[in-house]
Design an enzyme around this catalytic site. Structure first.
Site, mmCIF file in Angstrom:
data_model
loop_
_atom_site.group_PDB
_atom_site.id
_atom_site.type_symbol
_atom_site.label_atom_id
_atom_site.label_comp_id
_atom_site.label_asym_id
_atom_site.label_seq_id
_atom_site.Cartn_x
_atom_site.Cartn_y
_atom_site.Cartn_z
ATOM 1 N N ASP A 111 0.816 -1.209 0.000
ATOM 2 C CA ASP A 111 0.000 0.000 0.000
ATOM 3 C C ASP A 111 0.853 1.265 0.000
ATOM 4 O O ASP A 111 0.581 2.212 -0.752
ATOM 5 C CB ASP A 111 -0.924 -0.020 1.229
ATOM 6 C CG ASP A 111 -1.989 1.067 1.186
ATOM 7 O OD1 ASP A 111 -3.123 0.772 0.794
ATOM 8 O OD2 ASP A 111 -1.673 2.223 1.546
ATOM 9 N N GLY B 57 -10.129 -3.599 -2.182
ATOM 10 C CA GLY B 57 -11.031 -4.645 -1.705
ATOM 11 C C GLY B 57 -12.474 -4.350 -2.056
ATOM 12 O O GLY B 57 -13.231 -5.256 -2.457
ATOM 13 N N VAL C 262 -5.516 2.324 0.201
ATOM 14 C CA VAL C 262 -5.574 1.772 -1.161
ATOM 15 C C VAL C 262 -5.974 0.303 -1.113
ATOM 16 O O VAL C 262 -6.730 -0.180 -1.959
ATOM 17 C CB VAL C 262 -4.235 1.965 -1.883
ATOM 18 C CG1 VAL C 262 -4.334 1.436 -3.316
ATOM 19 C CG2 VAL C 262 -3.843 3.430 -1.901
ATOM 20 N N ASP C 263 -5.471 -0.425 -0.126
ATOM 21 C CA ASP C 263 -5.889 -1.818 0.037
ATOM 22 C C ASP C 263 -7.399 -1.910 0.254
ATOM 23 O O ASP C 263 -8.071 -2.785 -0.313
ATOM 24 C CB ASP C 263 -5.168 -2.439 1.237
ATOM 25 C CG ASP C 263 -3.833 -3.058 0.866
ATOM 26 O OD1 ASP C 263 -3.712 -3.573 -0.253
ATOM 27 O OD2 ASP C 263 -2.913 -3.021 1.693
ATOM 28 N N VAL C 264 -7.928 -1.038 1.096
ATOM 29 C CA VAL C 264 -9.360 -1.067 1.395
ATOM 30 C C VAL C 264 -10.173 -0.728 0.150
ATOM 31 O O VAL C 264 -11.159 -1.409 -0.171
ATOM 32 C CB VAL C 264 -9.687 -0.105 2.550
ATOM 33 C CG1 VAL C 264 -11.193 -0.015 2.763
ATOM 34 C CG2 VAL C 264 -9.004 -0.561 3.839
#
Length: 372
Positions: free
Chosen positions: A141, A174, A169-171
């Site tokens: 991230d 997802g 960014v990961d969230v």
């Protein structure tokens, strides 16, 4: 309420780890899907060791993204493990994986290698920079925030780029994965045909930059870090009060008028420098100075109560303790508890933010221990 989850009957083989994939599959599990988390039987998901902090002997990072799942230990480096994984995929509706591009293919478990045998399979791949020329780039991230421009517009000034306080960014990736999976399942409902869903962190960030990215693409204008200020609206930033900062978002002329009236500063309304939003942006420094002359006479909570009554968007800068207290006061039920029937341990969890009137989220399973 039917008592049946919206995604009940759906089985997901979850080969993902860390955050983007596990966050996506947790949301699908909250909505009723059966999620089987596949981990190496010895190493497991990296986040199992990402502590402190710990809760009940487990890393809270791992606990925060892995409820409503069971876990199975499979060593994909062995022929028997790959056969076990293929059998699980054959019994599943969806595969989610976020290995570096090419890894699942080396195991014989890539989408193209499975599609003919399992034509109804929805296969979601999450990568850092896509499966083409960026396939070799690792999808951390922090690195994506740096590469994707987010850090260049985050921070107090142009010389001090800052990452966000969470792996945002990961969230976002997802969430994009969930959207793509549900769209592919909808298509399969109509045609009986699965497909490959590809999401990468870099493209997800560029899309999520929204107005900032749109401005650059359309005009070539490079935005810069403005701290807590908005490039196109004023006042839309944090300002000092008698005790702690207050975020104020008077995003149009009507709201600015309400703000000035609430703090008993009608002179600001008649001041030509502040008559319209473009003028307020042009004279932002003077505007904030005038507002803080009044705001620093009382604490942030005073202004929050007053502005809420007057319909002026604002909030003190809360810590997480104050944020969850506010959620409770607003009846948002932001925290749920899940009890493990085997150990009796109760796990506090952040609630699923998606509210469904007929098929609400359920909290059936605590995050699973490392499979042996």
């Amino acid at each position: 309420m039917t008592g049946i989850g919206a995604l009940s009957g759906l089985r997901i083989a979850d080969f993902s780890r860390v955050l983007s994939g596990p966050y996506a599959t947790m949301l699908l599990g909250d909505m009723g899907a059966e999620v089987i988390k596949v981990e190496h039987p010895v190493a497991g998901d990296e986040t199992r060791s990402w502590g402190p902090p710990w809760y009940a002997g487990q890393a809270t990072y791992y606990l925060g993204a892995n409820r409503n799942k069971t876990a199975t230990g499979i060593d994909l480096g062995t022929e028997s493990g790959r056969a076990q994984a293929r059998a699980l995929i054959g019994q599943s509706d969806v595969v989610v994986q976020n290995f570096r591009p090419g890894t699942m293919e080396r195991f014989g478990l890539g989408f193209d290698q499975l599609a003919a045998e399992f034509p109804r399979l929805v296969y979601c791949s999450i990568s850092g920079f896509g499966s083409a020329n960026g396939a070799d780039l690792p999808g951390y991230d922090l690195i994506v925030q740096a590469a994707g421009g987010l850090m260049s517009i985050t921070g107090p000034d142009e010389e001090t780029p800052i990452k966000t306080g969470v792996a945002l960014v990961d969230v976002i990736s997802g969430l994009h994965a969930v959207t793509g999976i549900l769209a592919a399942l909808r298509y399969r409902d109509h045609t009986g045909v699965g497909q490959h869903v590809e999401v990468n962190l870099f493209s997800s960030l560029l899309s999520a930059l929204a107005n900032q990215a749109a401005s650059y693409v359309a005009t070539g204008h490079l935005p810069k870090a403005l701290g807590n200020r908005h490039p196109s609206i004023a006042p839309y930033e944090t300002m000092n009060t008698a005790d702690r900062p207050l975020a104020v978002a008077a995003a149009n002329d009507k709201l600015f008028t309400k703000l000035a009236q609430a703090i008993q500063r009608p002179d600001l309304i008649s001041d030509e420098r502040f008559a319209t939003n473009p003028q307020r942006v042009a004279h932002r420094e003077q505007l904030v100075k005038e507002l803080e002359k009044t705001l620093t006479r009382a604490p942030a909570d005073h202004w929050f109560a007053l502005f809420r009554q007057e319909g002026v968007p604002c909030s003190p800068i809360n810590g997480l303790d104050q944020a969850f207290e506010l959620a409770t006061s607003l009846d948002l039920d932001a925290v749920v508890s899940i009890t493990c029937p085997d150990t009796g341990t109760t796990y506090p969890q952040v609630a699923c933010p998606i509210r469904l009137s007929e098929t609400p989220a359920t909290y059936r399973l605590v995050p699973p221990p490392l499979p042996g």
